[in-house]
Design an enzyme around this catalytic site. Sequence first.
Site, PDB file in Angstrom:
ATOM      1  CG  LEU A  87      -1.991  -1.022   1.343  1.00 20.06           C
ATOM      2  CD1 LEU A  87      -1.666  -1.963   2.491  1.00 20.06           C
ATOM      3  CD2 LEU A  87      -3.371  -0.418   1.537  1.00 20.06           C
ATOM      4  CB  ALA A  88       4.378   2.017   0.869  1.00 24.29           C
ATOM      5  CB  SER A  91      -1.942   8.578  -1.370  1.00 32.81           C
ATOM      6  OG  SER A  91      -2.061   9.405  -0.214  1.00 32.81           O
ATOM      7  CB  THR A 136      -6.076   4.568  -7.253  1.00 32.05           C
ATOM      8  OG1 THR A 136      -7.080   5.544  -7.516  1.00 32.05           O
ATOM      9  CG2 THR A 136      -4.914   4.833  -8.211  1.00 32.05           C
ATOM     10  CG  ASP A 137     -11.334   5.174  -8.702  1.00 37.51           C
ATOM     11  OD1 ASP A 137     -10.387   5.866  -8.275  1.00 37.51           O
ATOM     12  OD2 ASP A 137     -12.527   5.456  -8.471  1.00 37.51           O
ATOM     13  CD  GLU A 138      -7.461   9.501  -8.058  1.00 33.91           C
ATOM     14  OE1 GLU A 138      -6.701  10.341  -8.550  1.00 33.91           O
ATOM     15  OE2 GLU A 138      -7.874   9.570  -6.876  1.00 33.91           O
ATOM     16  CE1 TYR A 161      -1.863   8.045  -5.830  1.00 35.01           C
ATOM     17  CE2 TYR A 161      -3.982   8.603  -6.809  1.00 35.01           C
ATOM     18  CZ  TYR A 161      -3.218   7.799  -5.970  1.00 35.01           C
ATOM     19  OH  TYR A 161      -3.812   6.749  -5.289  1.00 35.01           O
ATOM     20  CB  SER A 162      -3.899   8.734 -11.983  1.00 37.13           C
ATOM     21  OG  SER A 162      -3.826   9.819 -12.867  1.00 37.13           O
ATOM     22  CE  LYS A 165      -1.355   3.292  -6.434  1.00 36.62           C
ATOM     23  NZ  LYS A 165      -0.734   2.621  -5.248  1.00 36.62           N
ATOM     24  NE  ARG A 292      -6.803  17.869  -7.317  1.00 36.75           N
ATOM     25  CZ  ARG A 292      -7.309  16.850  -6.621  1.00 36.75           C
ATOM     26  NH1 ARG A 292      -7.929  15.864  -7.239  1.00 36.75           N
ATOM     27  NH2 ARG A 292      -7.194  16.795  -5.317  1.00 36.75           N
TER      28      ARG A 292
HETATM   29  P1  NAD Z   1      -1.536   7.518   2.764  1.00 37.34           P
HETATM   30  O1  NAD Z   1      -0.878   8.651   2.052  1.00 37.34           O
HETATM   31  O2  NAD Z   1      -2.466   7.808   3.885  1.00 37.34           O
HETATM   32  O3  NAD Z   1      -0.427   6.521   3.340  1.00 37.34           O
HETATM   33  C1  NAD Z   1       0.703   6.141   2.597  1.00 37.34           C
HETATM   34  C2  NAD Z   1       1.677   5.462   3.563  1.00 37.34           C
HETATM   35  O4  NAD Z   1       2.822   5.046   2.804  1.00 37.34           O
HETATM   36  C3  NAD Z   1       2.179   6.389   4.666  1.00 37.34           C
HETATM   37  O5  NAD Z   1       2.149   5.704   5.910  1.00 37.34           O
HETATM   38  C4  NAD Z   1       3.616   6.706   4.249  1.00 37.34           C
HETATM   39  O6  NAD Z   1       4.483   6.951   5.357  1.00 37.34           O
HETATM   40  C5  NAD Z   1       4.000   5.430   3.516  1.00 37.34           C
HETATM   41  N1  NAD Z   1       5.074   5.656   2.540  1.00 37.34           N
HETATM   42  C6  NAD Z   1       5.146   6.654   1.623  1.00 37.34           C
HETATM   43  N2  NAD Z   1       6.301   6.543   0.937  1.00 37.34           N
HETATM   44  C7  NAD Z   1       6.954   5.448   1.414  1.00 37.34           C
HETATM   45  C8  NAD Z   1       8.183   4.809   1.090  1.00 37.34           C
HETATM   46  N3  NAD Z   1       8.998   5.282   0.128  1.00 37.34           N
HETATM   47  N4  NAD Z   1       8.518   3.707   1.781  1.00 37.34           N
HETATM   48  C9  NAD Z   1       7.721   3.226   2.759  1.00 37.34           C
HETATM   49  N5  NAD Z   1       6.563   3.798   3.119  1.00 37.34           N
HETATM   50  C10 NAD Z   1       6.171   4.898   2.445  1.00 37.34           C
HETATM   51  O7  NAD Z   1      -2.243   6.683   1.613  1.00 37.34           O
HETATM   52  P2  NAD Z   1      -3.632   5.894   1.641  1.00 37.34           P
HETATM   53  O8  NAD Z   1      -4.711   6.847   1.317  1.00 37.34           O
HETATM   54  O9  NAD Z   1      -3.714   5.066   2.866  1.00 37.34           O
HETATM   55  O10 NAD Z   1      -3.425   4.956   0.369  1.00 37.34           O
HETATM   56  C11 NAD Z   1      -2.796   3.680   0.514  1.00 37.34           C
HETATM   57  C12 NAD Z   1      -2.743   3.012  -0.850  1.00 37.34           C
HETATM   58  O11 NAD Z   1      -4.064   2.859  -1.363  1.00 37.34           O
HETATM   59  C13 NAD Z   1      -1.969   3.811  -1.902  1.00 37.34           C
HETATM   60  O12 NAD Z   1      -1.229   2.904  -2.687  1.00 37.34           O
HETATM   61  C14 NAD Z   1      -3.052   4.497  -2.714  1.00 37.34           C
HETATM   62  O13 NAD Z   1      -2.610   4.709  -4.043  1.00 37.34           O
HETATM   63  C15 NAD Z   1      -4.164   3.460  -2.646  1.00 37.34           C
HETATM   64  N6  NAD Z   1      -5.538   4.000  -2.760  1.00 37.34           N
HETATM   65  C16 NAD Z   1      -5.954   5.028  -1.954  1.00 37.34           C
HETATM   66  C17 NAD Z   1      -7.271   5.480  -2.032  1.00 37.34           C
HETATM   67  C18 NAD Z   1      -7.798   6.566  -1.129  1.00 37.34           C
HETATM   68  O14 NAD Z   1      -8.960   6.983  -1.275  1.00 37.34           O
HETATM   69  N7  NAD Z   1      -7.038   7.054  -0.155  1.00 37.34           N
HETATM   70  C19 NAD Z   1      -8.146   4.884  -2.936  1.00 37.34           C
HETATM   71  C20 NAD Z   1      -7.678   3.835  -3.744  1.00 37.34           C
HETATM   72  C21 NAD Z   1      -6.369   3.387  -3.630  1.00 37.34           C
HETATM   73  P1  TYD Z   2      -9.226  14.256  -2.817  1.00 38.55           P
HETATM   74  O1  TYD Z   2      -9.737  13.933  -1.457  1.00 38.55           O
HETATM   75  O2  TYD Z   2      -7.934  15.002  -2.953  1.00 38.55           O
HETATM   76  O3  TYD Z   2      -9.190  12.895  -3.645  1.00 38.55           O
HETATM   77  P2  TYD Z   2      -8.955  12.642  -5.243  1.00 38.55           P
HETATM   78  O4  TYD Z   2      -8.524  13.887  -5.881  1.00 38.55           O
HETATM   79  O5  TYD Z   2      -7.875  11.605  -5.231  1.00 38.55           O
HETATM   80  O6  TYD Z   2     -10.263  12.134  -5.750  1.00 38.55           O
HETATM   81  O7  TYD Z   2     -10.331  15.127  -3.558  1.00 38.55           O
HETATM   82  C1  TYD Z   2     -11.656  14.628  -3.744  1.00 38.55           C
HETATM   83  C2  TYD Z   2     -12.403  15.636  -4.598  1.00 38.55           C
HETATM   84  O8  TYD Z   2     -12.561  16.854  -3.841  1.00 38.55           O
HETATM   85  C3  TYD Z   2     -11.659  16.041  -5.858  1.00 38.55           C
HETATM   86  O9  TYD Z   2     -12.636  16.237  -6.895  1.00 38.55           O
HETATM   87  C4  TYD Z   2     -11.000  17.361  -5.507  1.00 38.55           C
HETATM   88  C5  TYD Z   2     -11.967  17.966  -4.512  1.00 38.55           C
HETATM   89  N1  TYD Z   2     -11.379  18.827  -3.455  1.00 38.55           N
HETATM   90  C6  TYD Z   2     -11.909  20.097  -3.222  1.00 38.55           C
HETATM   91  O10 TYD Z   2     -12.869  20.545  -3.886  1.00 38.55           O
HETATM   92  N2  TYD Z   2     -11.358  20.832  -2.213  1.00 38.55           N
HETATM   93  C7  TYD Z   2     -10.311  20.387  -1.467  1.00 38.55           C
HETATM   94  O11 TYD Z   2      -9.826  21.139  -0.582  1.00 38.55           O
HETATM   95  C8  TYD Z   2      -9.791  19.081  -1.725  1.00 38.55           C
HETATM   96  C9  TYD Z   2      -8.620  18.538  -0.925  1.00 38.55           C
HETATM   97  C10 TYD Z   2     -10.355  18.332  -2.720  1.00 38.55           C
END
Ligand code: NAD
Ligand code: TYD
Length: 355
Positions: A87-88, A91, A136-138, A161-162, A165, A292
Amino acid sequence: MTKNFERSILVTGGAGFIGSHVVRLLVNKYPGYRIVNLDALTYAGNLENLKDIEGAANYVFEKGDIADEQLVGSLFNTYAFDGVIHLAAESHVDRSILDPLQFVRTNVLGTVVLLNVAKKAWQGNYEGKRFYHVSTDEVYGSLGEEGFFTETTAYDPRSPYSASKASSDHFVMAYHHTYHLPVVISNCSNNYGSHHFPEKLIPLMINNIRNNKPLPVYGKGENIRDWLWVEDHARAIDLIYHKGKDGEKYNVGGFNEWKNIDLVHLLCRIMDRKLGREEGASAKLITYVTDRPGHDLRYAIDATKLNTELGWQPSLQFEEGLEKTVDWYLQNQEWVDHVTSGDYQSYYETQYHKR
Ligand code: NAD
Ligand code: TYD
Protein backbone atom coordinates in the site's frame (compact mmCIF):
# COMPACT_ATOMS: atom_id res chain seq x y z
CA MET A 1 14.43 -15.77 12.29
CA THR A 2 12.69 -19.14 12.71
CA LYS A 3 9.45 -19.25 10.88
CA ASN A 4 6.91 -20.49 13.37
CA PHE A 5 4.00 -18.46 12.08
CA GLU A 6 1.34 -19.92 9.81
CA ARG A 7 2.06 -17.07 7.37
CA SER A 8 4.43 -14.13 7.30
CA ILE A 9 3.10 -11.06 5.51
CA LEU A 10 4.82 -7.80 4.63
CA VAL A 11 2.39 -4.87 4.61
CA THR A 12 3.90 -1.69 3.16
CA GLY A 13 2.51 1.72 4.10
CA GLY A 14 0.77 0.32 7.17
CA ALA A 15 1.07 3.58 9.12
CA GLY A 16 -1.04 5.46 6.55
CA PHE A 17 -4.78 5.84 6.29
CA ILE A 18 -5.87 2.63 4.53
CA GLY A 19 -2.76 0.67 5.54
CA SER A 20 -3.47 1.14 9.24
CA HIS A 21 -6.98 -0.28 8.80
CA VAL A 22 -5.55 -3.23 6.88
CA VAL A 23 -2.86 -3.90 9.51
CA ARG A 24 -5.41 -3.72 12.35
CA LEU A 25 -7.77 -6.10 10.58
CA LEU A 26 -5.04 -8.67 9.81
CA VAL A 27 -3.37 -8.50 13.25
CA ASN A 28 -6.70 -9.00 15.05
CA LYS A 29 -8.24 -11.54 12.69
CA TYR A 30 -5.20 -13.78 12.17
CA PRO A 31 -3.26 -14.27 15.40
CA GLY A 32 -1.35 -17.08 13.63
CA TYR A 33 0.05 -14.72 10.98
CA ARG A 34 3.06 -12.49 11.49
CA ILE A 35 2.29 -9.02 10.13
CA VAL A 36 5.33 -6.85 9.42
CA ASN A 37 4.55 -3.22 8.68
CA LEU A 38 7.24 -1.46 6.62
CA ASP A 39 6.66 2.28 6.50
CA ALA A 40 8.99 5.23 5.91
CA LEU A 41 6.81 7.47 8.12
CA THR A 42 6.56 10.28 5.61
CA TYR A 43 4.24 13.17 6.50
CA ALA A 44 1.33 10.74 5.80
CA GLY A 45 2.57 7.94 8.06
CA ASN A 46 1.45 8.11 11.65
CA LEU A 47 2.11 5.34 14.16
CA GLU A 48 -0.54 6.81 16.44
CA ASN A 49 -2.97 5.18 13.98
CA LEU A 50 -1.89 1.78 15.32
CA LYS A 51 -1.57 2.44 19.05
CA ASP A 52 -4.26 -0.14 19.85
CA ILE A 53 -2.34 -3.05 18.28
CA GLU A 54 1.32 -2.00 18.58
CA GLY A 55 1.94 -4.47 21.43
CA ALA A 56 0.37 -7.49 19.67
CA ALA A 57 2.57 -10.63 19.58
CA ASN A 58 2.05 -11.10 15.84
CA TYR A 59 2.88 -7.50 14.87
CA VAL A 60 6.23 -5.92 14.00
CA PHE A 61 6.94 -2.38 12.82
CA GLU A 62 9.96 -1.67 10.60
CA LYS A 63 10.80 1.90 9.66
CA GLY A 64 12.21 2.19 6.15
CA ASP A 65 11.87 3.04 2.50
CA ILE A 66 10.36 0.56 0.02
CA ALA A 67 12.82 1.83 -2.60
CA ASP A 68 15.79 0.70 -0.45
CA GLU A 69 16.57 -2.65 -2.10
CA GLN A 70 19.08 -3.71 0.53
CA LEU A 71 16.69 -3.06 3.39
CA VAL A 72 13.77 -4.83 1.69
CA GLY A 73 16.06 -7.79 0.88
CA SER A 74 17.20 -8.06 4.49
CA LEU A 75 13.57 -8.00 5.68
CA PHE A 76 12.76 -10.89 3.33
CA ASN A 77 15.73 -12.79 4.81
CA THR A 78 14.71 -12.05 8.38
CA TYR A 79 10.98 -12.68 8.13
CA ALA A 80 10.70 -15.18 5.23
CA PHE A 81 7.60 -13.47 3.82
CA ASP A 82 5.16 -15.56 1.87
CA GLY A 83 3.00 -12.57 1.08
CA VAL A 84 3.26 -8.87 0.35
CA ILE A 85 0.33 -6.45 0.60
CA HIS A 86 1.68 -3.27 -0.96
CA LEU A 87 0.00 0.00 0.00
CA ALA A 88 2.94 2.38 0.50
CA ALA A 89 2.64 5.29 -1.88
CA GLU A 90 2.51 8.99 -2.29
CA SER A 91 -1.26 9.36 -2.50
CA HIS A 92 -2.32 12.98 -2.84
CA VAL A 93 -3.10 14.32 -6.34
CA ASP A 94 -2.43 17.96 -5.41
CA ARG A 95 1.03 17.08 -4.09
CA SER A 96 1.74 15.12 -7.29
CA ILE A 97 1.05 18.25 -9.33
CA LEU A 98 3.66 20.10 -7.26
CA ASP A 99 6.31 17.35 -7.18
CA PRO A 100 5.81 14.55 -9.75
CA LEU A 101 9.29 13.05 -9.28
CA GLN A 102 8.63 12.05 -5.68
CA PHE A 103 5.65 10.07 -6.99
CA VAL A 104 7.81 8.32 -9.59
CA ARG A 105 10.38 7.46 -6.95
CA THR A 106 8.00 5.98 -4.40
CA ASN A 107 5.14 4.66 -6.51
CA VAL A 108 7.05 3.38 -9.52
CA LEU A 109 10.61 2.70 -8.35
CA GLY A 110 9.47 1.56 -4.89
CA THR A 111 7.03 -0.93 -6.40
CA VAL A 112 9.60 -2.33 -8.81
CA VAL A 113 12.12 -2.76 -5.96
CA LEU A 114 9.53 -4.76 -4.00
CA LEU A 115 8.67 -6.90 -7.03
CA ASN A 116 12.33 -7.55 -7.73
CA VAL A 117 13.18 -8.52 -4.18
CA ALA A 118 10.12 -10.81 -3.94
CA LYS A 119 11.09 -12.48 -7.22
CA LYS A 120 14.67 -13.03 -6.01
CA ALA A 121 13.63 -14.26 -2.58
CA TRP A 122 10.99 -16.68 -3.86
CA GLN A 123 13.26 -18.00 -6.66
CA GLY A 124 10.42 -19.38 -8.74
CA ASN A 125 9.05 -21.36 -5.79
CA TYR A 126 5.67 -19.65 -5.86
CA GLU A 127 3.59 -22.21 -3.96
CA GLY A 128 1.62 -20.31 -1.27
CA LYS A 129 3.16 -16.98 -2.30
CA ARG A 130 1.31 -13.81 -3.26
CA PHE A 131 2.21 -10.24 -4.17
CA TYR A 132 -0.85 -8.01 -3.75
CA HIS A 133 -0.67 -4.50 -5.17
CA VAL A 134 -3.25 -1.98 -3.90
CA SER A 135 -4.12 0.53 -6.58
CA THR A 136 -6.68 3.15 -7.45
CA ASP A 137 -9.56 3.72 -9.87
CA GLU A 138 -7.77 6.92 -10.96
CA VAL A 139 -5.62 4.85 -13.38
CA TYR A 140 -8.69 4.61 -15.65
CA GLY A 141 -8.85 8.39 -16.14
CA SER A 142 -12.01 10.45 -16.09
CA LEU A 143 -15.58 9.47 -17.00
CA GLY A 144 -18.25 11.66 -18.58
CA GLU A 145 -21.71 11.68 -17.08
CA GLU A 146 -22.42 8.06 -18.02
CA GLY A 147 -20.70 4.70 -17.56
CA PHE A 148 -18.47 2.90 -15.05
CA PHE A 149 -14.89 1.69 -14.85
CA THR A 150 -14.64 -2.09 -15.21
CA GLU A 151 -11.54 -4.29 -14.95
CA THR A 152 -11.16 -4.13 -18.75
CA THR A 153 -11.40 -0.34 -19.09
CA ALA A 154 -8.23 0.94 -20.81
CA TYR A 155 -5.84 2.85 -18.57
CA ASP A 156 -5.87 6.61 -19.21
CA PRO A 157 -4.20 8.31 -16.24
CA ARG A 158 -4.28 12.09 -16.30
CA SER A 159 -2.50 13.33 -13.14
CA PRO A 160 1.11 12.63 -12.10
CA TYR A 161 -0.35 10.59 -9.19
CA SER A 162 -2.53 8.40 -11.38
CA ALA A 163 0.22 8.08 -14.01
CA SER A 164 2.61 6.78 -11.34
CA LYS A 165 0.01 4.31 -10.03
CA ALA A 166 -0.82 3.15 -13.58
CA SER A 167 2.87 2.61 -14.23
CA SER A 168 3.23 0.56 -11.04
CA ASP A 169 0.20 -1.57 -12.03
CA HIS A 170 1.83 -2.26 -15.40
CA PHE A 171 5.07 -3.36 -13.71
CA VAL A 172 3.13 -5.70 -11.41
CA MET A 173 1.41 -7.34 -14.40
CA ALA A 174 4.71 -7.43 -16.31
CA TYR A 175 6.30 -9.42 -13.45
CA HIS A 176 3.38 -11.83 -13.66
CA HIS A 177 3.60 -12.33 -17.40
CA THR A 178 7.39 -12.37 -17.64
CA TYR A 179 8.42 -14.18 -14.44
CA HIS A 180 5.10 -15.79 -13.41
CA LEU A 181 5.20 -13.92 -10.11
CA PRO A 182 1.85 -14.65 -8.38
CA VAL A 183 0.31 -11.19 -8.28
CA VAL A 184 -3.10 -9.69 -7.77
CA ILE A 185 -4.19 -6.04 -8.11
CA SER A 186 -7.21 -4.16 -6.82
CA ASN A 187 -8.32 -0.72 -8.00
CA CYS A 188 -10.45 1.09 -5.48
CA SER A 189 -12.51 4.28 -5.45
CA ASN A 190 -12.12 7.12 -2.90
CA ASN A 191 -12.02 5.92 0.71
CA TYR A 192 -13.29 7.73 3.78
CA GLY A 193 -13.30 6.98 7.50
CA SER A 194 -11.19 7.43 10.62
CA HIS A 195 -7.45 8.29 10.60
CA HIS A 196 -7.65 10.05 7.23
CA PHE A 197 -5.03 12.76 6.82
CA PRO A 198 -6.80 16.15 6.73
CA GLU A 199 -5.41 17.18 3.35
CA LYS A 200 -8.04 15.07 1.54
CA LEU A 201 -11.56 16.34 0.93
CA ILE A 202 -13.63 14.81 3.73
CA PRO A 203 -11.29 15.17 6.73
CA LEU A 204 -10.20 18.63 5.54
CA MET A 205 -13.82 19.80 5.41
CA ILE A 206 -14.64 18.28 8.83
CA ASN A 207 -11.63 20.00 10.37
CA ASN A 208 -12.37 23.35 8.75
CA ILE A 209 -16.07 23.27 9.66
CA ARG A 210 -15.15 22.56 13.25
CA ASN A 211 -12.71 25.47 13.29
CA ASN A 212 -15.01 27.86 11.39
CA LYS A 213 -12.48 28.12 8.56
CA PRO A 214 -13.34 28.55 4.83
CA LEU A 215 -14.33 25.34 3.01
CA PRO A 216 -12.30 25.40 -0.26
CA VAL A 217 -14.36 23.80 -3.04
CA TYR A 218 -12.38 23.44 -6.26
CA GLY A 219 -13.97 24.90 -9.42
CA LYS A 220 -17.75 24.67 -9.33
CA GLY A 221 -17.81 21.63 -7.04
CA GLU A 222 -19.36 19.53 -9.81
CA ASN A 223 -16.71 16.80 -9.90
CA ILE A 224 -17.99 13.40 -8.85
CA ARG A 225 -16.29 10.76 -6.70
CA ASP A 226 -17.47 7.29 -5.61
CA TRP A 227 -16.95 6.98 -1.85
CA LEU A 228 -16.24 3.78 0.08
CA TRP A 229 -15.98 3.21 3.86
CA VAL A 230 -12.30 2.42 4.50
CA GLU A 231 -13.08 -0.66 6.61
CA ASP A 232 -15.03 -2.10 3.67
CA HIS A 233 -11.90 -1.60 1.54
CA ALA A 234 -9.79 -3.36 4.19
CA ARG A 235 -12.28 -6.29 4.16
CA ALA A 236 -12.03 -6.43 0.37
CA ILE A 237 -8.23 -6.52 0.57
CA ASP A 238 -8.37 -9.40 3.07
CA LEU A 239 -10.77 -11.30 0.80
CA ILE A 240 -8.82 -10.67 -2.41
CA TYR A 241 -5.51 -11.56 -0.72
CA HIS A 242 -6.90 -14.93 0.36
CA LYS A 243 -9.36 -15.78 -2.44
CA GLY A 244 -8.46 -13.71 -5.51
CA LYS A 245 -6.94 -15.39 -8.57
CA ASP A 246 -3.32 -14.90 -9.63
CA GLY A 247 -2.85 -12.42 -12.46
CA GLU A 248 -6.32 -10.90 -11.95
CA LYS A 249 -7.53 -7.38 -11.20
CA TYR A 250 -10.52 -6.55 -9.01
CA ASN A 251 -12.34 -3.23 -8.90
CA VAL A 252 -13.55 -2.11 -5.46
CA GLY A 253 -16.14 0.64 -5.07
CA GLY A 254 -19.14 1.81 -3.12
CA PHE A 255 -21.75 2.31 -5.88
CA ASN A 256 -21.96 5.66 -4.10
CA GLU A 257 -21.39 8.69 -6.30
CA TRP A 258 -21.46 12.21 -4.92
CA LYS A 259 -20.86 15.62 -6.45
CA ASN A 260 -18.28 17.37 -4.26
CA ILE A 261 -20.57 20.30 -3.52
CA ASP A 262 -23.46 18.02 -2.45
CA LEU A 263 -21.11 16.07 -0.21
CA VAL A 264 -19.80 19.27 1.41
CA HIS A 265 -23.38 20.43 2.04
CA LEU A 266 -24.24 17.06 3.62
CA LEU A 267 -21.18 17.33 5.89
CA CYS A 268 -22.21 20.87 6.85
CA ARG A 269 -25.69 19.65 7.83
CA ILE A 270 -24.30 16.77 9.92
CA MET A 271 -21.80 19.07 11.64
CA ASP A 272 -24.40 21.80 12.33
CA ARG A 273 -26.49 19.18 14.14
CA LYS A 274 -23.57 17.67 16.07
CA LEU A 275 -22.06 21.02 17.05
CA GLY A 276 -25.44 22.51 17.97
CA ARG A 277 -25.11 25.22 15.31
CA GLU A 278 -28.02 26.92 13.62
CA GLU A 279 -29.05 25.07 10.41
CA GLY A 280 -27.12 26.51 7.45
CA ALA A 281 -24.38 28.08 9.59
CA SER A 282 -21.52 25.87 8.37
CA ALA A 283 -22.57 26.07 4.70
CA LYS A 284 -21.84 29.80 4.86
CA LEU A 285 -18.15 28.82 5.07
CA ILE A 286 -18.18 27.30 1.55
CA THR A 287 -15.71 29.16 -0.66
CA TYR A 288 -15.20 28.37 -4.34
CA VAL A 289 -11.49 28.39 -5.19
CA THR A 290 -9.40 27.97 -8.36
CA ASP A 291 -9.85 24.52 -9.84
CA ARG A 292 -7.20 21.78 -9.67
CA PRO A 293 -5.29 21.66 -13.00
CA GLY A 294 -6.50 18.70 -15.11
CA HIS A 295 -9.21 17.94 -12.52
CA ASP A 296 -10.83 14.58 -13.40
CA LEU A 297 -14.58 15.05 -13.72
CA ARG A 298 -15.99 11.76 -12.55
CA TYR A 299 -14.89 8.39 -11.15
CA ALA A 300 -17.35 5.51 -10.82
CA ILE A 301 -16.46 1.88 -10.20
CA ASP A 302 -18.33 -1.20 -11.32
CA ALA A 303 -17.50 -3.70 -8.55
CA THR A 304 -19.64 -6.53 -9.97
CA LYS A 305 -16.69 -8.91 -10.43
CA LEU A 306 -15.70 -8.70 -6.77
CA ASN A 307 -19.31 -9.20 -5.76
CA THR A 308 -20.11 -12.15 -8.02
CA GLU A 309 -16.76 -13.98 -7.79
CA LEU A 310 -15.83 -13.36 -4.15
CA GLY A 311 -19.13 -12.28 -2.55
CA TRP A 312 -17.95 -8.84 -1.34
CA GLN A 313 -20.26 -5.88 -0.90
CA PRO A 314 -20.08 -2.59 1.01
CA SER A 315 -21.49 -2.86 4.54
CA LEU A 316 -22.44 0.76 5.27
CA GLN A 317 -24.78 3.32 3.76
CA PHE A 318 -22.90 6.56 3.10
CA GLU A 319 -24.87 8.75 5.53
CA GLU A 320 -24.21 6.23 8.32
CA GLY A 321 -20.50 6.06 7.45
CA LEU A 322 -20.19 9.84 7.33
CA GLU A 323 -21.88 10.17 10.75
CA LYS A 324 -19.40 7.65 12.18
CA THR A 325 -16.50 9.47 10.53
CA VAL A 326 -17.57 12.87 11.88
CA ASP A 327 -18.03 11.32 15.36
CA TRP A 328 -14.53 9.85 15.20
CA TYR A 329 -12.98 13.23 14.32
CA LEU A 330 -14.94 15.03 17.01
CA GLN A 331 -13.93 12.45 19.62
CA ASN A 332 -10.28 12.34 18.55
CA GLN A 333 -9.34 16.00 18.53
CA GLU A 334 -5.94 15.10 19.99
CA TRP A 335 -5.13 13.00 16.88
CA VAL A 336 -6.17 15.89 14.64
CA ASP A 337 -4.15 18.37 16.70
CA HIS A 338 -1.06 16.17 16.51
CA VAL A 339 -1.44 15.75 12.76
CA THR A 340 -2.06 19.41 12.04
CA SER A 341 0.80 20.55 14.32
CA GLY A 342 3.23 17.85 13.12
CA ASP A 343 3.59 16.45 16.67
CA TYR A 344 2.73 12.94 15.50
CA GLN A 345 6.14 12.76 13.84
CA SER A 346 7.85 12.75 17.24
CA TYR A 347 5.70 9.81 18.35
CA TYR A 348 8.05 7.35 16.67
CA GLU A 349 11.04 8.77 18.53
CA THR A 350 9.41 8.49 21.92
CA GLN A 351 7.66 5.17 21.33
CA TYR A 352 10.22 3.26 19.26
CA HIS A 353 13.92 3.47 20.05
CA LYS A 354 15.01 0.87 17.52
CA ARG A 355 16.92 2.55 14.73
P1 NAD B 1 -1.54 7.52 2.76
O1 NAD B 1 -0.88 8.65 2.05
O2 NAD B 1 -2.47 7.81 3.89
O3 NAD B 1 -0.43 6.52 3.34
C1 NAD B 1 0.70 6.14 2.60
C2 NAD B 1 1.68 5.46 3.56
O4 NAD B 1 2.82 5.05 2.80
C3 NAD B 1 2.18 6.39 4.67
O5 NAD B 1 2.15 5.70 5.91
C4 NAD B 1 3.62 6.71 4.25
O6 NAD B 1 4.48 6.95 5.36
C5 NAD B 1 4.00 5.43 3.52
N1 NAD B 1 5.07 5.66 2.54
C6 NAD B 1 5.15 6.65 1.62
N2 NAD B 1 6.30 6.54 0.94
C7 NAD B 1 6.95 5.45 1.41
C8 NAD B 1 8.18 4.81 1.09
N3 NAD B 1 9.00 5.28 0.13
N4 NAD B 1 8.52 3.71 1.78
C9 NAD B 1 7.72 3.23 2.76
N5 NAD B 1 6.56 3.80 3.12
C10 NAD B 1 6.17 4.90 2.44
O7 NAD B 1 -2.24 6.68 1.61
P2 NAD B 1 -3.63 5.89 1.64
O8 NAD B 1 -4.71 6.85 1.32
O9 NAD B 1 -3.71 5.07 2.87
O10 NAD B 1 -3.43 4.96 0.37
C11 NAD B 1 -2.80 3.68 0.51
C12 NAD B 1 -2.74 3.01 -0.85
O11 NAD B 1 -4.06 2.86 -1.36
C13 NAD B 1 -1.97 3.81 -1.90
O12 NAD B 1 -1.23 2.90 -2.69
C14 NAD B 1 -3.05 4.50 -2.71
O13 NAD B 1 -2.61 4.71 -4.04
C15 NAD B 1 -4.16 3.46 -2.65
N6 NAD B 1 -5.54 4.00 -2.76
C16 NAD B 1 -5.95 5.03 -1.95
C17 NAD B 1 -7.27 5.48 -2.03
C18 NAD B 1 -7.80 6.57 -1.13
O14 NAD B 1 -8.96 6.98 -1.28
N7 NAD B 1 -7.04 7.05 -0.15
C19 NAD B 1 -8.15 4.88 -2.94
C20 NAD B 1 -7.68 3.83 -3.74
C21 NAD B 1 -6.37 3.39 -3.63
P1 TYD C 1 -9.23 14.26 -2.82
O1 TYD C 1 -9.74 13.93 -1.46
O2 TYD C 1 -7.93 15.00 -2.95
O3 TYD C 1 -9.19 12.90 -3.64
P2 TYD C 1 -8.96 12.64 -5.24
O4 TYD C 1 -8.52 13.89 -5.88
O5 TYD C 1 -7.87 11.61 -5.23
O6 TYD C 1 -10.26 12.13 -5.75
O7 TYD C 1 -10.33 15.13 -3.56
C1 TYD C 1 -11.66 14.63 -3.74
C2 TYD C 1 -12.40 15.64 -4.60
O8 TYD C 1 -12.56 16.85 -3.84
C3 TYD C 1 -11.66 16.04 -5.86
O9 TYD C 1 -12.64 16.24 -6.89
C4 TYD C 1 -11.00 17.36 -5.51
C5 TYD C 1 -11.97 17.97 -4.51
N1 TYD C 1 -11.38 18.83 -3.46
C6 TYD C 1 -11.91 20.10 -3.22
O10 TYD C 1 -12.87 20.55 -3.89
N2 TYD C 1 -11.36 20.83 -2.21
C7 TYD C 1 -10.31 20.39 -1.47
O11 TYD C 1 -9.83 21.14 -0.58
C8 TYD C 1 -9.79 19.08 -1.72
C9 TYD C 1 -8.62 18.54 -0.93
C10 TYD C 1 -10.36 18.33 -2.72
